[in-house]
Enzyme design. Structure first.
Site, PDB file in Angstrom:
ATOM      1  N   ASP A 151      73.854 -83.534 -61.040  1.00  0.00           N
ATOM      2  CA  ASP A 151      73.612 -82.114 -60.861  1.00  0.00           C
ATOM      3  C   ASP A 151      73.022 -81.332 -61.919  1.00  0.00           C
ATOM      4  OD1 ASP A 151      73.941 -79.836 -59.235  1.00  0.00           O
ATOM      5  OD2 ASP A 151      76.044 -79.594 -59.732  1.00  0.00           O
ATOM      6  N   ASN A 154      72.064 -80.849 -48.192  1.00  0.00           N
ATOM      7  CA  ASN A 154      70.572 -80.721 -48.852  1.00  0.00           C
ATOM      8  C   ASN A 154      69.559 -80.515 -48.059  1.00  0.00           C
ATOM      9  OD1 ASN A 154      71.249 -82.843 -51.899  1.00  0.00           O
ATOM     10  ND2 ASN A 154      71.912 -80.584 -51.532  1.00  0.00           N
TER      11      ASN A 154
HETATM   12  C1  FPP Z   1      71.293 -81.458 -57.720  1.00  0.00           C
HETATM   13  O1  FPP Z   1      70.663 -80.662 -58.952  1.00  0.00           O
HETATM   14  C2  FPP Z   1      70.252 -82.581 -57.588  1.00  0.00           C
HETATM   15  C3  FPP Z   1      69.812 -82.870 -56.364  1.00  0.00           C
HETATM   16  C4  FPP Z   1      70.218 -82.201 -55.018  1.00  0.00           C
HETATM   17  C5  FPP Z   1      68.661 -83.869 -56.336  1.00  0.00           C
HETATM   18  C6  FPP Z   1      68.927 -85.013 -57.145  1.00  0.00           C
HETATM   19  C7  FPP Z   1      67.716 -85.615 -56.974  1.00  0.00           C
HETATM   20  C8  FPP Z   1      66.905 -86.253 -58.016  1.00  0.00           C
HETATM   21  C9  FPP Z   1      67.613 -86.648 -59.435  1.00  0.00           C
HETATM   22  C10 FPP Z   1      65.806 -87.083 -58.000  1.00  0.00           C
HETATM   23  C11 FPP Z   1      65.844 -88.199 -56.607  1.00  0.00           C
HETATM   24  C12 FPP Z   1      64.995 -88.941 -57.005  1.00  0.00           C
HETATM   25  C13 FPP Z   1      65.099 -90.262 -56.966  1.00  0.00           C
HETATM   26  C14 FPP Z   1      64.058 -91.255 -57.033  1.00  0.00           C
HETATM   27  C15 FPP Z   1      66.520 -90.901 -57.038  1.00  0.00           C
HETATM   28  P1  FPP Z   1      70.588 -78.907 -58.365  1.00  0.00           P
HETATM   29  O2  FPP Z   1      69.489 -79.049 -57.862  1.00  0.00           O
HETATM   30  O3  FPP Z   1      71.648 -78.686 -57.470  1.00  0.00           O
HETATM   31  O4  FPP Z   1      70.684 -78.480 -59.733  1.00  0.00           O
HETATM   32  P2  FPP Z   1      71.303 -76.920 -59.791  1.00  0.00           P
HETATM   33  O5  FPP Z   1      72.790 -76.916 -59.499  1.00  0.00           O
HETATM   34  O6  FPP Z   1      71.022 -76.610 -61.140  1.00  0.00           O
HETATM   35  O7  FPP Z   1      70.538 -76.072 -59.016  1.00  0.00           O
END
Ligand code: FPP
Length: 234
Positions: free
Chosen positions: A21, A69
Site C-alpha cells: 500500500d 480495486n
Molecule cells: C495500493 O496502493 C496498491 C495497489 C492497489 C496496487 C499494487 C500494485 C502494484 C505494486 C503493481 C503491481 C504489479 C505487479 C507486477 C505485481 P494505493 O494505490 O492504494 O496507494 P495509496 O493508499 O497511497 O492511494
C-alpha cells in the site's frame, strides 16, 4: 568461493505476504500521477520478492489487485492490468532460471481472455520450480471462501473439516502463513488472506510501498523472529 551471509538467513519464515500500500501517495508527494506510483511499486515488488527468496524464505505472496480495486478510475485499473501483463512477459523469460513458481490467487474469470491466457501459461511454464510466488490478482478473501464453499457443495461434501477448506483455497500449495507486512500506515487487513492469517503475525509500517527497502524487510523479519508465537496455547 561465495561466502554465505548467515545474518540474512530467515528460512524459519516459510511464508511471507505483503500488502503493497502507498503507491498513490508516493506519486502524489512527487507531483506525479498515481499510475507512476504503481509503476514504481512494481519495481519494488520485484526487488523485495527476490530479497525474500535470497533470505531463504520459500513462499512469497503479494496483494497486487483486489476484487474491490475494479472501482478505481479506469486509467488506474488499466495501468495495473498493463503492469501485470508486462510483468508476465518479463517473468516468462526469467522465471525458470530463477527457480520461481508463479501462482495467481483470485478469480481469473474477470480478466481479459488475453491476460488470463498469459497468466495461465506462466503458471504452467513455472509449475516445477521450487520457490513459490503467489500473486493475488482480482483476489478477495471473502470471494475466495465463497469459491471454496461452492466447490464443497458441488462435491456433495457435508461433514466439512478445516483441512477441507484449507486444501481448496487458492493457497493450497503454500505452507501456513507466518508474516503479513503492510506498508502505507493503515492498520487493517483489507480482505487479504482472511482464512490463512488466523495465526499469522502482522508487521505494519508507515513506509510507502515504493520506498520499502531490503533494510526495512530485515527489520520486519528480525521483529518477527523475536516474537513468541503461541497459536492459542500458553
Ligand atoms: C495500493 O496502493 C496498491 C495497489 C492497489 C496496487 C499494487 C500494485 C502494484 C505494486 C503493481 C503491481 C504489479 C505487479 C507486477 C505485481 P494505493 O494505490 O492504494 O496507494 P495509496 O493508499 O497511497 O492511494
Amino acid at each position: 568461493m561465495q561466502t554465505e551471509d548467515v545474518s540474512k538467513d530467515f528460512s524459519q519464515v516459510r511464508h511471507i505476504a505483503f500488502i503493497m500500500d502507498g503507491n498513490g501517495r508516493w506519486a502524489k508527494l512527487r507531483g506525479l500521477p498515481r499510475t507512476s506510483g504503481h509503476a514504481e511499486g512494481a519495481k519494488t515488488f520485484d526487488k523485495i520478492m527476490r530479497a525474500c527468496f535470497a533470505r531463504g524464505i520459500n513462499t512469497v505472496t503479494v496483494y497486487a489487485f483486489s476484487t474491490e480495486n475494479w472501482s478505481r478510475p479506469e486509467v488506474e485499473v488499466k495501468t495495473i492490468l498493463k503492469l501485470m501483463s508486462q510483468y508476465i512477459s518479463y517473468a516468462e523469460k526469467k522465471i525458470n532460471e530463477n527457480d520461481i513458481r508463479v501462482i495467481f490467487l483470485g478469480d481469473k474469470g474477470r480478466l481479459s481472455p488475453a491476460l488470463r491466457k498469459k497468466a495461465e501459461a506462466l503458471e504452467e511454464k513455472s509449475k516445477n520450480n521450487g520457490h513459490i510466488l503467489n500473486i493475488a490478482f482480482n483476489y478477495g478473501g471473502r470471494d475466495e471462501l465463497v469459491h471454496v464453499f461452492r466447490r464443497l457443495i458441488q462435491e456433495g461434501k457435508t461433514d466439512i473439516t478445516e483441512d477441507d477448506i484449507t486444501s481448496r483455497l487458492y493457497t493450497a500449495e503454500s505452507p501456513a502463513l507466518d508474516l503479513v507486512v503492510r506498508t502505507g500506515g493503515d492498520l487493517r487487513i483489507s480482505n487479504f488472506l482472511i482464512w490463512q492469517s488466523a495465526y499469522a503475525e502482522y508487521y505494519f509500517t508507515p513506509t510507502l510501498w515504493p520506498d520499502f527497502s531490503e533494510e526495512e524487510l530485515d527489520k520486519a523479519l528480525l521483529d518477527f523472529c523475536a516474537r513468541e508465537r503461541r497459536f492459542g496455547k500458553v
